[in-house]
Design an enzyme around this catalytic site. Structure first.
Site, PDB file in Angstrom:
ATOM      1  N   HIS A  35     -24.875  -7.043 106.256  1.00 14.46           N
ATOM      2  CA  HIS A  35     -24.481  -5.723 106.743  1.00 14.46           C
ATOM      3  C   HIS A  35     -23.128  -5.818 107.429  1.00 14.46           C
ATOM      4  O   HIS A  35     -22.844  -6.820 108.080  1.00 14.46           O
ATOM      5  CB  HIS A  35     -25.521  -5.178 107.739  1.00 14.46           C
ATOM      6  CG  HIS A  35     -25.391  -3.706 107.915  1.00 14.46           C
ATOM      7  ND1 HIS A  35     -24.541  -3.158 108.839  1.00 14.46           N
ATOM      8  CD2 HIS A  35     -25.970  -2.688 107.259  1.00 14.46           C
ATOM      9  CE1 HIS A  35     -24.617  -1.840 108.743  1.00 14.46           C
ATOM     10  NE2 HIS A  35     -25.468  -1.533 107.792  1.00 14.46           N
ATOM     11  N   ASP A  42     -32.522  -1.795 103.223  1.00 19.14           N
ATOM     12  CA  ASP A  42     -32.903  -1.626 101.821  1.00 19.14           C
ATOM     13  C   ASP A  42     -33.812  -2.725 101.302  1.00 19.14           C
ATOM     14  O   ASP A  42     -34.324  -2.631 100.189  1.00 19.14           O
ATOM     15  CB  ASP A  42     -31.634  -1.572 100.941  1.00 19.14           C
ATOM     16  CG  ASP A  42     -30.841  -0.314 101.204  1.00 19.14           C
ATOM     17  OD1 ASP A  42     -31.475   0.723 101.391  1.00 19.14           O
ATOM     18  OD2 ASP A  42     -29.606  -0.383 101.231  1.00 19.14           O
TER      19      ASP A  42
HETATM   20  N1  CMC Z   1     -25.364 -12.322  99.329  1.00 20.00           N
HETATM   21  C1  CMC Z   1     -24.540 -13.401  99.338  1.00 20.00           C
HETATM   22  N2  CMC Z   1     -23.434 -13.487 100.101  1.00 20.00           N
HETATM   23  C2  CMC Z   1     -23.137 -12.447 100.886  1.00 20.00           C
HETATM   24  C3  CMC Z   1     -23.941 -11.280 100.918  1.00 20.00           C
HETATM   25  C4  CMC Z   1     -25.091 -11.246 100.111  1.00 20.00           C
HETATM   26  N3  CMC Z   1     -25.883 -10.171 100.101  1.00 20.00           N
HETATM   27  N4  CMC Z   1     -23.399 -10.391 101.789  1.00 20.00           N
HETATM   28  C5  CMC Z   1     -22.290 -10.971 102.273  1.00 20.00           C
HETATM   29  N5  CMC Z   1     -22.135 -12.213 101.733  1.00 20.00           N
HETATM   30  C6  CMC Z   1     -21.084 -13.190 102.056  1.00 20.00           C
HETATM   31  C7  CMC Z   1     -19.756 -12.830 101.415  1.00 20.00           C
HETATM   32  O1  CMC Z   1     -19.614 -13.419 100.142  1.00 20.00           O
HETATM   33  C8  CMC Z   1     -18.784 -13.381 102.426  1.00 20.00           C
HETATM   34  O2  CMC Z   1     -18.726 -14.789 102.264  1.00 20.00           O
HETATM   35  P1  CMC Z   1     -17.337 -15.597 102.516  1.00 20.00           P
HETATM   36  O3  CMC Z   1     -17.036 -15.410 103.972  1.00 20.00           O
HETATM   37  O4  CMC Z   1     -17.620 -16.988 102.115  1.00 20.00           O
HETATM   38  O5  CMC Z   1     -16.309 -14.921 101.627  1.00 20.00           O
HETATM   39  C9  CMC Z   1     -19.468 -13.134 103.781  1.00 20.00           C
HETATM   40  O6  CMC Z   1     -20.875 -13.133 103.477  1.00 20.00           O
HETATM   41  C10 CMC Z   1     -19.082 -11.828 104.450  1.00 20.00           C
HETATM   42  O7  CMC Z   1     -19.343 -10.781 103.526  1.00 20.00           O
HETATM   43  P2  CMC Z   1     -18.397  -9.527 103.327  1.00 20.00           P
HETATM   44  O8  CMC Z   1     -18.485  -9.069 101.916  1.00 20.00           O
HETATM   45  O9  CMC Z   1     -17.027  -9.829 103.871  1.00 20.00           O
HETATM   46  O10 CMC Z   1     -19.103  -8.509 104.299  1.00 20.00           O
HETATM   47  P3  CMC Z   1     -18.935  -6.944 104.251  1.00 20.00           P
HETATM   48  O11 CMC Z   1     -19.136  -6.478 105.639  1.00 20.00           O
HETATM   49  O12 CMC Z   1     -17.652  -6.567 103.587  1.00 20.00           O
HETATM   50  O13 CMC Z   1     -20.108  -6.445 103.284  1.00 20.00           O
HETATM   51  C11 CMC Z   1     -22.244  -5.702 102.540  1.00 20.00           C
HETATM   52  C12 CMC Z   1     -21.309  -5.930 103.750  1.00 20.00           C
HETATM   53  C13 CMC Z   1     -23.483  -4.964 103.000  1.00 20.00           C
HETATM   54  C14 CMC Z   1     -21.498  -4.818 101.491  1.00 20.00           C
HETATM   55  C15 CMC Z   1     -22.586  -7.086 101.918  1.00 20.00           C
HETATM   56  O14 CMC Z   1     -23.314  -7.855 102.858  1.00 20.00           O
HETATM   57  C16 CMC Z   1     -23.394  -6.953 100.613  1.00 20.00           C
HETATM   58  O15 CMC Z   1     -22.774  -6.824  99.551  1.00 20.00           O
HETATM   59  N6  CMC Z   1     -24.753  -6.964 100.681  1.00 20.00           N
HETATM   60  C17 CMC Z   1     -25.576  -6.765  99.492  1.00 20.00           C
HETATM   61  C18 CMC Z   1     -25.695  -5.270  99.187  1.00 20.00           C
HETATM   62  C19 CMC Z   1     -26.574  -4.547 100.194  1.00 20.00           C
HETATM   63  O16 CMC Z   1     -27.681  -4.981 100.503  1.00 20.00           O
HETATM   64  N7  CMC Z   1     -26.084  -3.387 100.655  1.00 20.00           N
HETATM   65  C20 CMC Z   1     -26.853  -2.503 101.576  1.00 20.00           C
HETATM   66  C21 CMC Z   1     -26.236  -2.436 102.940  1.00 20.00           C
HETATM   67  S1  CMC Z   1     -27.347  -1.698 104.142  1.00 20.00           S
HETATM   68  C22 CMC Z   1     -27.555  -0.077 103.607  1.00 20.00           C
HETATM   69  C23 CMC Z   1     -26.354   0.758 103.874  1.00 20.00           C
HETATM   70  O17 CMC Z   1     -26.253   1.289 105.004  1.00 20.00           O
HETATM   71  O18 CMC Z   1     -25.521   0.902 103.005  1.00 20.00           O
END
Ligand code: CMC
Length: 433
Positions: free
Chosen positions: A308, A365
């Protein structure tokens, strides 16, 4: 004395004011930075550390896993309140008195019907249309049926009527989309039922028989909708605010919010989680295989329902949902193998160095889909249910933005393209390859 931040560029210092929120959150106000510094702007891909507004609606503390609507902890609201009461709280700022609630509920029941011409739109969609696309276009189309809503500055009564219409018609539209997908006749609203009961009947009922209302399911739905009702400046809410800031009609802003919610990184994750669990269940690798895939930098796959932007400890909504999920499966006597797989996946991921280091925890989710599945909602409708829950939050955030008379949303950029060059005629152009 008010706190100030000093920014030093080359040898010159600039004083930037600090805005302190009611929970002592601090924001450096950079709104005058560009003019004062002769062209400097800030750069923050994905707005990871950019506050786009002050807001008095929802408070989130990602480190401590706190979520409050208008000051009330989510645990208390999810345990004691109804979705409609929470909608009132978010939109109007206070919990309603009994009289206020009755009047709000009555107003909503007067508007639950949807124009028959909108029902006809449904017949024109191809069979396999994703319901989020349908919902977004149908909500946007409401503006055509209520032209008086086109001007969002038309006065409080008119704005309120649009808000009531949105809340009232959304359950009808969501249910009708499902019915048309099934090829079944739509069910018309029954205004003697509560908001959630009415929705359940329109979604699962048949015109030829009485709908058998299960209080366990109704109560689980109330809880799920409350947990999704607002979440401050996320992707879809920021979209609603930015579209609304151009003074487009509220229907258009909500329609845009629905589109933003659709993606699997946001609301679409609830559908993606179930698809992932199903793949594991049907033998496409075990839990470890999927965890390894998520960790691989060569593989674009992410563990759906994990991580998140704000919560870096735990998502309080996920904790409530996980418990509700156990309760409802027990009460409905459902033995879902996907719940077992979800628990295994959570256990493996939470012990894994990769997930620990990055503070990746199950989000809202991760478990919501299992409850929706237990209630028999089709998977492609999960994100639509998220939209139904998020509607009051979107409305409240739009209303706050309009009441505060905030300017049009218009971010800056740092241009990295070609410098000025001369146009050449097509006959003289050489291929760059
Ligand atoms: N699986 C594997 N790696 C992950 C995941 C995941 N679900 N989420 C984040 N990471 C890794 C990412 O690759 C990055 O690694 P590194 O630092 O080595 O590059 C690190 O963790 C930080 O991730 P980020 O993409 O910079 O974080 P963000 O804040 O931009 O993204 C997120 C947040 C929710 C989009 C992401 O965690 C994700 O894609 N999760 C899976 C989709 C999901 O469950 N979404 C629902 C969110 S909650 C409901 C809502 O309110 O929308």
């Amino acid at each position: 004395m008010a706190e100030k931040v000093i920014l030093k560029i080359k040898k010159k210092e600039y004083e930037l004011p600090v805005v302190v929120g009611s929970e002592k959150e601090k924001g450096i106000d950079i709104s005058k930075l560009r003019g004062a510094t002769g062209g400097y702007t800030t750069l923050d891909y994905g707005f990871k550390n950019t506050g786009s507004t002050t807001s008095g609606i929802t408070f989130l503390n990602g480190e401590q896993g706190i979520l409050r609507y208008r000051g009330y902890p989510i645990e208390q609201l999810a345990g004691k309140s109804s979705f409609l009461e929470v909608a009132y709280l978010l939109i109007y700022g206070e919990l309603p008195t009994k009289a206020e609630f009755e009047s709000f509920k009555n107003e909503i029941t007067k508007h639950t019907l949807v124009h028959e011409d909108i029902r006809k739109f449904l017949d024109a969609y191809p069979e396999r249309t994703h319901p989020m696309g349908q919902l977004s276009s149908m909500i946007g189309s409401l503006a055509a049926f209520y032209p008086e809503s086109l001007d969002p500055n038309r006065g409080e009564d008119e704005v309120n009527r649009t808000i009531i219409r949105l809340l009232a018609k959304m359950p009808t539209l969501v249910s009708w989309i499902h019915k048309r997908h099934m090829g079944h006749p739509v069910i018309y609203p029954n205004n003697s039922l509560s908001y959630v009961e009415n929705f359940m009947r329109m979604f699962f009922g048949f015109p030829t028989e009485e709908y058998d209302m299960d209080p366990v399911i109704v109560s689980a739905m109330e809880k799920l909708l409350i947990l999704h009702a607002d979440h401050e400046q996320n992707c879809s809410t920021a979209t609603v605010r930015i579209v609304g800031s151009s003074h487009a009609p509220l229907y258009a802003a909500i329609s845009a919010g629905i589109s933003a919610l659709w993606g699997p990184l946001h609301g679409g994750a609830n559908q993606a989680v179930i698809e992932m669990l199903n793949q594991i269940h049907h033998g496409e690798g075990d839990v470890n295989h999927w965890v390894d895939k998520a960790k691989s930098k060569e593989d674009p796959f992410r563990l759906m329902g994990f991580g998140h932007r704000v919560y870096k400890n735990f998502d309080p909504r996920a904790n409530i949902i996980k418990k509700a999920c156990d309760d409802i499966l027990k009460k409905l006597k459902i033995d879902d193998p996907l719940l077992e797989i979800a628990k295994q996946l959570e256990e493996v991921a939470l012990k894994d160095e990769y997930f620990i280091k990055r503070n990746l925890y199950p989000n809202v989710d991760f478990y919501s889909g299992i409850i929706y599945k237990a209630i028999s909602f089709p998977t492609e409708m999960f994100t639509v249910l998220f939209a139904l829950g998020r509607l009051p939050g979107w409305i409240a955030q739009w209303k706050e933005m309009m009441t505060d008379k905030q300017p049009i949303g218009r971010p800056r950029q740092v241009y990295t393209g070609e410098n000025e060059r001369k146009y050449t005629a097509i006959s003289k152009r050489k291929s760059k390859k």
